[in-house]
Motif scaffolding. Structure first.
Motif, short mmCIF file in Angstrom:
data_model
loop_
_atom_site.label_atom_id
_atom_site.label_comp_id
_atom_site.label_asym_id
_atom_site.label_seq_id
_atom_site.Cartn_x
_atom_site.Cartn_y
_atom_site.Cartn_z
N LEU A 1 0.82 -1.20 0.00
CA LEU A 1 0.00 0.00 0.00
C LEU A 1 0.87 1.26 0.00
O LEU A 1 0.53 2.26 -0.64
N THR A 2 1.98 1.22 0.71
CA THR A 2 2.90 2.35 0.72
C THR A 2 3.48 2.58 -0.68
O THR A 2 3.51 3.71 -1.17
N ALA A 3 3.94 1.51 -1.31
CA ALA A 3 4.54 1.63 -2.64
C ALA A 3 3.52 2.10 -3.66
O ALA A 3 3.79 3.00 -4.48
N ASP A 4 2.32 1.53 -3.64
CA ASP A 4 1.31 1.85 -4.64
C ASP A 4 0.84 3.30 -4.50
O ASP A 4 0.71 4.03 -5.50
N ARG A 5 0.60 3.74 -3.29
CA ARG A 5 0.13 5.12 -3.09
C ARG A 5 1.26 6.11 -3.40
O ARG A 5 1.01 7.18 -3.95
N SER A 6 2.49 5.77 -3.05
CA SER A 6 3.62 6.66 -3.37
C SER A 6 3.72 6.87 -4.88
O SER A 6 3.93 7.99 -5.35
N LEU A 7 3.59 5.78 -5.62
CA LEU A 7 3.67 5.88 -7.08
C LEU A 7 2.51 6.70 -7.63
O LEU A 7 2.69 7.52 -8.54
N GLY B 1 11.56 -2.10 -3.65
CA GLY B 1 11.45 -3.17 -4.63
C GLY B 1 10.06 -3.27 -5.22
O GLY B 1 9.90 -3.53 -6.42
N LEU B 2 9.03 -3.06 -4.40
CA LEU B 2 7.66 -3.08 -4.91
C LEU B 2 7.39 -1.87 -5.80
O LEU B 2 6.68 -1.97 -6.80
N VAL B 3 7.97 -0.70 -5.46
CA VAL B 3 7.83 0.46 -6.33
C VAL B 3 8.40 0.16 -7.70
O VAL B 3 7.79 0.48 -8.73
N LEU B 4 9.59 -0.45 -7.76
CA LEU B 4 10.20 -0.78 -9.04
C LEU B 4 9.28 -1.67 -9.88
O LEU B 4 9.10 -1.46 -11.08
N GLN B 5 8.70 -2.67 -9.25
CA GLN B 5 7.83 -3.60 -9.98
C GLN B 5 6.55 -2.92 -10.46
O GLN B 5 6.12 -3.12 -11.60
N LEU B 6 5.94 -2.12 -9.60
CA LEU B 6 4.71 -1.43 -9.99
C LEU B 6 4.98 -0.41 -11.09
O LEU B 6 4.18 -0.25 -12.02
N LEU C 1 19.58 -7.99 -8.38
CA LEU C 1 18.22 -8.01 -7.83
C LEU C 1 17.40 -6.87 -8.40
O LEU C 1 16.25 -7.06 -8.83
N LEU C 2 17.97 -5.67 -8.44
CA LEU C 2 17.24 -4.50 -8.91
C LEU C 2 16.87 -4.61 -10.38
O LEU C 2 15.77 -4.23 -10.80
N ARG C 3 17.78 -5.16 -11.19
CA ARG C 3 17.46 -5.37 -12.61
C ARG C 3 16.31 -6.35 -12.74
O ARG C 3 15.40 -6.17 -13.57
N ALA C 4 16.32 -7.40 -11.91
CA ALA C 4 15.25 -8.40 -11.98
C ALA C 4 13.91 -7.81 -11.58
O ALA C 4 12.86 -8.25 -12.05
N LEU C 5 13.94 -6.78 -10.72
CA LEU C 5 12.71 -6.15 -10.27
C LEU C 5 12.21 -5.07 -11.23
O LEU C 5 11.15 -4.48 -11.01
#
Length: 310
Positions: free
Chosen positions: A133-139, A161-166, A185-189
């Motif tokens: 929820l933090t990542a999604d709302r931040s984006l 990491g969730l921000v990167l994926q979203l 890891l970051l590239r994979a995300l």
């Protein structure tokens, strides 16, 4: 039932596994038998007394811990229509004065709960509510569209990491700032660019994105150092209010405040069930070893959530 509480503030030694009365759901509430509850940095701040010192939690003789939960509905209160006993669910406790999720059972409002993602284990599911929820709302607060650029600090952490994926799902180009060792890891995300942690972050990002990025999500709480990577009139999303920089160069600075949102959480659960979100768990521990979880999280370097299993 057993629950993690503190009766005084201090180090991990003040954490207590106490016997408390079993909760009962009221109208529009759901009683959840806890299968897993994540440990978050706000639990460390609550235990140490920093949340109370900041005026965000009134002094109380007993303070319960735990925000995230995954488990099974044990009972429902009057008026609940979306859930029934036996349903696998996830949820978020966003009121610090309410009973915590690091317990055998917890009661949440129906609006704070979503069905658990199918095919995802309890520990992984428990890592989704607060961070997701933090990542999604931040984006959302950045207002970015596909093709625009975003700097994510603390990108190897759970929220980052969730921000990167979203962002990748929405076609947003990302610059991830973290330890150089985390680049695979970051590239994979989904990160397009990776910048190693540096005191000259703004300069390093502008070498990759001339003029600066369109927005910043400051998961590492770097403040003005991350703001220097932002173009004029861009958007800066801070996750901790005291570290929000001033809105220099016509920029907009907003502070993301997470809240329980069952509908938004259901959307995130659907992405996790479809394999579009990777939920990372660094380890599981019984409730009785909650102090160990606090010590590990405070030491840093944890890649994924530490999850307590009653």
């Amino acid at each position: 039932m057993q629950a993690v509480i503190v009766r005084r503030f201090g180090g991990p030694d003040v954490l207590e596994l106490a016997e408390l009365p079993a909760p009962r759901p009221g109208p529009a509430q759901v009683l959840i038998r806890v299968a897993a509850a994540a440990v978050n940095r706000i639990d460390l701040s609550t235990r140490a007394g920093r949340i109370t010192e900041a005026g965000l939690l009134a002094p109380a003789p007993v303070v319960a811990l735990g925000w995230d939960v995954a488990g099974e509905v044990a009972a429902t209160g009057a008026g609940v229509t979306r859930f029934a006993a036996g349903d696998r669910v996830i949820g978020l406790r966003d009121l610090l004065s309410a009973p915590g999720t690091q317990a055998d059972e917890v009661v949440l409002d129906e609006t704070a709960v979503a069905h658990a993602p199918a095919g995802v284990g309890d520990a992984e599911a428990a890592a989704l509510p607060l961070a997701g929820l933090t990542a999604d709302r931040s984006l959302e607060l950045t207002g970015l569209r596909g093709g625009q650029t975003l700097l994510v600090t603390g990108a190897a952490g759970v929220v980052g990491g969730l921000v990167l994926q979203l962002a990748a799902l929405r076609g947003i180009r990302t610059v991830a700032a973290a330890d150089a060792a985390d680049e695979p890891l970051l590239r994979a995300l989904g990160a397009e660019h990776v910048v190693a942690r540096t005191d000259r972050l703004g300069e390093a990002v502008r070498d990759l994105v001339p003029g600066g990025v369109d927005a910043v999500i400051d998961a590492a709480v770097l403040g003005i150092g991350a703001h220097e990577a932002l173009r004029g009139c861009g958007v800066f999303v801070a996750l901790v209010a005291p570290f929000a920089p001033p809105p220099l160069r016509g920029t907009t600075v907003v502070v993301q405040e997470v809240y329980a949102d069952g509908a938004r959480l259901a959307g995130l659960a659907a992405l996790a069930a479809a394999g579009d979100l990777t939920l990372r768990v660094a380890g599981t521990l019984p409730l009785a070893r909650v102090a160990e979880a606090h010590e590990r999280l405070a030491a840093g370097g944890v890649r994924g959530r530490l999850v307590l299993v009653p």
